[in-house]
Design a protein around this motif. Structure first.
Motif, short mmCIF file in Angstrom:
data_model
loop_
_atom_site.label_atom_id
_atom_site.label_comp_id
_atom_site.label_asym_id
_atom_site.label_seq_id
_atom_site.Cartn_x
_atom_site.Cartn_y
_atom_site.Cartn_z
N ARG A 187 0.83 -1.21 0.00
CA ARG A 187 0.00 0.00 0.00
C ARG A 187 0.86 1.26 0.00
O ARG A 187 0.43 2.31 -0.51
N GLY A 188 2.07 1.20 0.55
CA GLY A 188 2.95 2.35 0.52
C GLY A 188 3.34 2.73 -0.90
O GLY A 188 3.41 3.92 -1.24
N VAL A 189 3.59 1.73 -1.73
CA VAL A 189 3.92 1.99 -3.14
C VAL A 189 2.73 2.64 -3.84
O VAL A 189 2.89 3.59 -4.62
N VAL A 190 1.53 2.17 -3.52
CA VAL A 190 0.33 2.75 -4.11
C VAL A 190 0.19 4.22 -3.70
O VAL A 190 -0.18 5.08 -4.51
N GLY A 191 0.51 4.52 -2.43
CA GLY A 191 0.44 5.90 -1.97
C GLY A 191 1.39 6.82 -2.70
O GLY A 191 1.04 7.94 -3.07
N VAL A 192 2.63 6.35 -2.92
CA VAL A 192 3.61 7.16 -3.65
C VAL A 192 3.14 7.40 -5.09
O VAL A 192 3.23 8.53 -5.61
N ILE A 193 2.64 6.35 -5.73
CA ILE A 193 2.13 6.51 -7.11
C ILE A 193 0.97 7.49 -7.14
O ILE A 193 0.86 8.32 -8.06
N CYS A 194 0.11 7.42 -6.15
CA CYS A 194 -1.05 8.33 -6.08
C CYS A 194 -0.60 9.78 -5.99
O CYS A 194 -1.12 10.66 -6.71
N ILE A 195 0.41 10.05 -5.15
CA ILE A 195 0.89 11.43 -4.98
C ILE A 195 1.56 11.91 -6.27
O ILE A 195 1.29 13.02 -6.75
N PRO A 204 -2.66 18.29 -6.94
CA PRO A 204 -1.93 17.57 -5.89
C PRO A 204 -2.75 17.27 -4.63
O PRO A 204 -2.42 16.36 -3.89
N ALA A 205 -3.81 18.06 -4.37
CA ALA A 205 -4.55 17.90 -3.12
C ALA A 205 -5.11 16.49 -2.92
O ALA A 205 -4.90 15.88 -1.87
N PRO A 206 -5.83 15.91 -3.91
CA PRO A 206 -6.35 14.54 -3.69
C PRO A 206 -5.25 13.51 -3.48
O PRO A 206 -5.38 12.61 -2.64
N GLY A 207 -4.15 13.65 -4.21
CA GLY A 207 -3.05 12.70 -4.05
C GLY A 207 -2.40 12.79 -2.68
O GLY A 207 -2.09 11.78 -2.06
N ILE A 208 -2.18 14.04 -2.22
CA ILE A 208 -1.57 14.21 -0.90
C ILE A 208 -2.50 13.68 0.18
O ILE A 208 -2.05 13.05 1.16
N LEU A 209 -3.81 13.92 0.04
CA LEU A 209 -4.77 13.41 1.01
C LEU A 209 -4.75 11.88 1.05
O LEU A 209 -4.72 11.27 2.13
N GLY A 210 -4.75 11.27 -0.13
CA GLY A 210 -4.70 9.81 -0.18
C GLY A 210 -3.39 9.27 0.40
O GLY A 210 -3.37 8.27 1.12
N GLY A 211 -2.27 9.96 0.09
CA GLY A 211 -0.99 9.53 0.64
C GLY A 211 -0.94 9.67 2.16
O GLY A 211 -0.35 8.84 2.85
N ALA A 212 -1.59 10.74 2.68
CA ALA A 212 -1.62 10.94 4.13
C ALA A 212 -2.42 9.83 4.82
O ALA A 212 -2.04 9.35 5.88
#
Length: 284
Positions: A187-195, A204-212
């Motif tokens: 899931r960490g890799v998915v978070g980085v890809i999302c950001i 960037p806001a949705p990606g940063i929120l998902g990564g957070a």
């Protein structure tokens, strides 16, 4: 401990508040406003120390001990009192599952015990000293954590706990599917890809929120483990200082609880008793 508690409680309080607002918004306006004000009023009352008995029973799934249960646990409470641990009130869980704690200390010196502990104490499967050591350990854990506004916090985070329990149930139901565990591990890799993808696309806001959110799935469990380890060590120290360390070690060992060698050595360490003053007789 304060920082770790903030890390674990802040997401729970925030999510619970959002869920409460969403539910109240779905209701008819008048009913939603009444429900929101009622919830806020309950939290204020709990923060002021009102309705503690009812709140403790409701939030822990327990009830005040009956006269028969108090008679069984009376020697245990007396044992704790002699050793300087006062139990203000005794509650007994209504149900007991595989993950039910044997004893849990809560606000105002109350202790919640499992029905299995009461039954084992009555039948002689657990001695009074062993039951006292388990309850003293629960008191030591609470002293180490030092929770503030405990009942109010428990009530305010009820929606979060319901959501977590639901997700765990869904996860257990689909655990048999292939690659589910692998997907959670990555899931960490998915978070980085999302950001990265969100930044590249100019939002960037949705990606940063998902990564957070994904980052919290690492931070919150890690902080919880640190809290549990610190609280357990402090509780072990209290039990040892009361002279019940070897008793607790024997109880845990008999019931197959995993223990490290270091913890076993700590619990079985002898407590040095203060030397008694000698009396000098003066002959006149």
């Amino acid at each position: 401990m304060t920082v770790l508690r903030v890390v674990t409680l802040a997401p729970a309080v925030l999510v619970s508040f959002v869920l409460t607002v969403v539910v109240c918004a779905v209701l008819p306006p008048a009913l939603g406003l009444i429900a929101f004000l009622a919830a806020a009023g309950v939290l204020v009352a709990l923060a002021l120390g009102r309705f503690e008995v009812s709140a403790t029973a409701a939030l822990t799934g327990s009830r005040p001990a009956t006269a028969a249960e108090l008679q069984v646990m009376g020697p245990v409470l007396a044992e704790l009192g002699v050793r300087g641990v006062d139990v203000g009130a005794l509650f007994v869980r209504r149900r007991q599952g595989p993950s039910t704690l044997v004893a849990m200390a809560i606000a105002d010196g109350a202790v919640v015990v499992s029905p299995g502990l009461v039954d084992a104490t009555y039948r002689g499967g657990v001695t009074d000293a062993e039951a006292a050591s388990a309850m003293a350990h629960a008191v030591g854990r609470r002293r180490a954590i030092r929770p503030r506004l405990e009942l109010a916090v428990l009530a305010s985070t009820t929606p979060w706990r319901l959501v977590v329990a639901s997700f765990r149930g869904v996860a257990r139901a689909f655990a048999w599917l292939p690659f589910v565990r692998l997907a959670w591990t990555l899931r960490g890799v998915v978070g980085v890809i999302c950001i990265v993808q969100s930044v590249v696309e100019g939002r960037p806001a949705p990606g940063i929120l998902g990564g957070a959110v994904i980052l919290l799935t690492y931070l919150v469990p890690a902080a919880s483990r640190r809290i549990e380890a610190s609280a357990e060590a402090a509780a072990d120290q209290l039990v040892v200082s009361l002279g019940l360390g070897s008793v607790l070690a024997g109880l845990l060992r008999r019931h197959g609880n995993p223990m490290t060698l270091e913890r076993l050595q700590l619990l079985e360490a002898a407590v040095e008793q203060p030397a008694r003053p000698r009396l000098h007789l003066v002959h006149g």
